[in-house]
Design a protein around this motif. Sequence first.
Motif, mmCIF file in Angstrom:
data_model
loop_
_atom_site.group_PDB
_atom_site.id
_atom_site.type_symbol
_atom_site.label_atom_id
_atom_site.label_comp_id
_atom_site.label_asym_id
_atom_site.label_seq_id
_atom_site.Cartn_x
_atom_site.Cartn_y
_atom_site.Cartn_z
ATOM 1 N N ALA A 49 -16.300 17.125 -61.840
ATOM 2 C CA ALA A 49 -16.290 18.415 -61.120
ATOM 3 C C ALA A 49 -17.340 19.351 -61.706
ATOM 4 O O ALA A 49 -18.050 20.062 -60.984
ATOM 5 C CB ALA A 49 -14.900 19.032 -61.199
ATOM 6 N N LEU A 107 -18.696 22.383 -59.271
ATOM 7 C CA LEU A 107 -17.610 22.774 -58.362
ATOM 8 C C LEU A 107 -17.272 24.254 -58.450
ATOM 9 O O LEU A 107 -17.138 24.937 -57.426
ATOM 10 C CB LEU A 107 -16.357 21.920 -58.659
ATOM 11 C CG LEU A 107 -15.148 22.231 -57.781
ATOM 12 C CD1 LEU A 107 -15.437 21.981 -56.304
ATOM 13 C CD2 LEU A 107 -13.934 21.399 -58.208
ATOM 14 N N VAL A 156 -7.704 21.779 -56.206
ATOM 15 C CA VAL A 156 -8.734 21.049 -56.960
ATOM 16 C C VAL A 156 -8.201 19.676 -57.380
ATOM 17 O O VAL A 156 -8.871 18.647 -57.226
ATOM 18 C CB VAL A 156 -9.209 21.868 -58.183
ATOM 19 C CG1 VAL A 156 -10.056 21.011 -59.123
ATOM 20 C CG2 VAL A 156 -10.004 23.089 -57.720
ATOM 21 N N LEU A 199 -9.778 16.132 -56.254
ATOM 22 C CA LEU A 199 -10.308 15.169 -57.229
ATOM 23 C C LEU A 199 -9.607 13.817 -57.102
ATOM 24 O O LEU A 199 -10.242 12.763 -57.219
ATOM 25 C CB LEU A 199 -10.143 15.713 -58.655
ATOM 26 C CG LEU A 199 -11.059 16.893 -59.023
ATOM 27 C CD1 LEU A 199 -10.719 17.426 -60.416
ATOM 28 C CD2 LEU A 199 -12.536 16.480 -58.973
ATOM 29 N N ILE A 211 -17.770 18.021 -54.087
ATOM 30 C CA ILE A 211 -18.074 16.968 -55.081
ATOM 31 C C ILE A 211 -18.980 15.904 -54.468
ATOM 32 O O ILE A 211 -19.949 15.465 -55.086
ATOM 33 C CB ILE A 211 -16.776 16.307 -55.592
ATOM 34 C CG1 ILE A 211 -15.827 17.364 -56.151
ATOM 35 C CG2 ILE A 211 -17.090 15.183 -56.598
ATOM 36 C CD1 ILE A 211 -15.744 17.517 -57.599
#
Length: 596
Positions: free
Chosen positions: A69, A74, A339, A343, A529
């Motif tokens: 990240a 990010l 987040v 991810l 990402i």
Amino acid sequence: MASSTLICDTEQWKDLKAHVDDIKKTHLRELMSDTQRCNSMMVEFDGILLDYSRQCATLETMDKLFKLAEAAGLKGKINRMFNGERINSTENRCVLHVALRAPRDAVINCDGKNTVPDVWQVLDKIREFSERVRSGSWVGATGKPLKDVVAIGIGGSFLGPLFVHTALQTDPEASEFARGRQLRFLANVDPIDVARNITGLNPETTLVVVVSKTFTTAETMLNARTIREWISSALGPEAVAKHMVAVSTNLTLVEQFGIDPNNAFAFWDWVGGRYSVCSAVGVLPLSLQYGFSVVEKYRLSYFLVSFGKTDAVDTRFLQGASSIDKHFYSAPFDKNIPVLLGLLSIWNVSFLGHPARAILPYSQALEKLAPHIQQACYHLFASFVSMESNGKGVSIDGVPLPYESGEIDFGEPGTNGQHSFYQLIHQGRVVPCDFIGVVKSQQPVYLKGEVVSNHDELMSNFFAQPDALAYGKTPQQLQHENVPHHLIPHKTFPGNRPSLSLLLPSLSAYNIGQLLAMYEHRIAVEGFIWGINSFDQWGVELGKSLASQVRKQLHASRKKGEPVEGFNFSTTTMMKRYLEGSADVPQDPPTLLPHM
Ligand SMILES: O=P(O)(O)OC[C@H]1O[C@](O)(CO)[C@@H](O)[C@@H]1O
């Protein structure tokens, strides 16, 4: 074409690639026995509990994902979105759906201009209009109150509002506000959808909201013309002014269509269609059905939340979304639910090679969540289905992606899905699952003599399925149970199938807003990402332009007898068959069928 660095060229990406083999050696059964790991994989925010311990990931994996990240910048990208920079570079637009749920005194700039006063001007107009309609002070052409609303729109101008409406329908408080009223959605250009939507409705008591960001979308405009005909043939053309209003960024076309500009509700090019439910796109139809007080109280509540007085908070849709906005903007990544969700998607898709994701809400009220999210997440793989946000094959700089991105989302509420596609996810393909459960049902039912309440019955499945997927069942266990030898392969469950669980405290308007915003931001994280533009949708254009060639041909063949020309052999053959087979359908039928 720019040649900027792709995320797959970074050390952090390569490090994760190398880590895959370690993870593949470890079964989820083992991972789940590490209580400390499981505890670290539980995150709580504002009443929501996320448990991602059943992901095929260790704390080391998470650490590597956080580093990825960082490599992708990010945090900076999230800040650029909230700061109103033109991050939708292929359309040269800001991406500011968060401004739609900001308090009156917030400042969220786009090109140096605060967007919030404009948002509020429209919200005030919606409040005034929806109150007039609901109170009966705005009446139809024959003087009758307008109790039914048909919202015409497609894609982002349909799916989000439908999701929220479906979720609110059985909420006791919301349904009380909606008593005696109906809200319907007309999306498909298929005339069957028109017929179904107006069946049982009386034009005298119906208000139509045409929702289209561009006001050019072929399906929406034909449906709008069809319904305008339905109204004017019953009540006269002058009735349109009383019975049709619009939501759009294109107020000129609204006026040209014949809708009074005073009855148009604006939004802005910095609101992406699929992120528009918190604009007039959703707020107008939902306010007409449930009352604007929902929104108004939200604004007060947001103010209180900002000052930490959360005990005074009311439970409203936009406030829930806004609470997640704040969390997404400010929480550290290891505690940040959108987040973490983003991810983990990256991990599953790009590293473990699982292209699909099942969205499995254990609540019938969330039955339209998956259809809404599909729109926002689908991806064009080399040979897979394409949809919007992350459905891109190139980076934001136009560089072809050498890695898999995006997800194929699908889903059904539990337990219905258990009786259809769960077979595949238990013993066939590996499909990471999102299980969504609710602590308190909108509709508590506990029958005398039953072992558990109806909601407990539902939730027994919510708790059982993730473990069934993670642990599976071994041949040894089956032998132990004296299962006949020849059935052992059939009854074996490999397990090691990843899932995550989200537990919401209830399904109030507030929680529905939270859920919506979590998924919206998760999609942004994935796009940030992968280095793609999650906010454009060029992939929908080619089909539209080919359809317009076909439309011209159908017109020319039917009206002037022109032969089918300029298409390939297959399409020509199919079109000829279609034209021949429908030659006996009257050319000038009544616009609407009599039963309508
Ligand atoms: O609101 P409009 O302009 O009618 O567009 C409807 C939908 O069509 C799309 O442009 C393409 O599917 C979506 O992005 C949008 O939500």
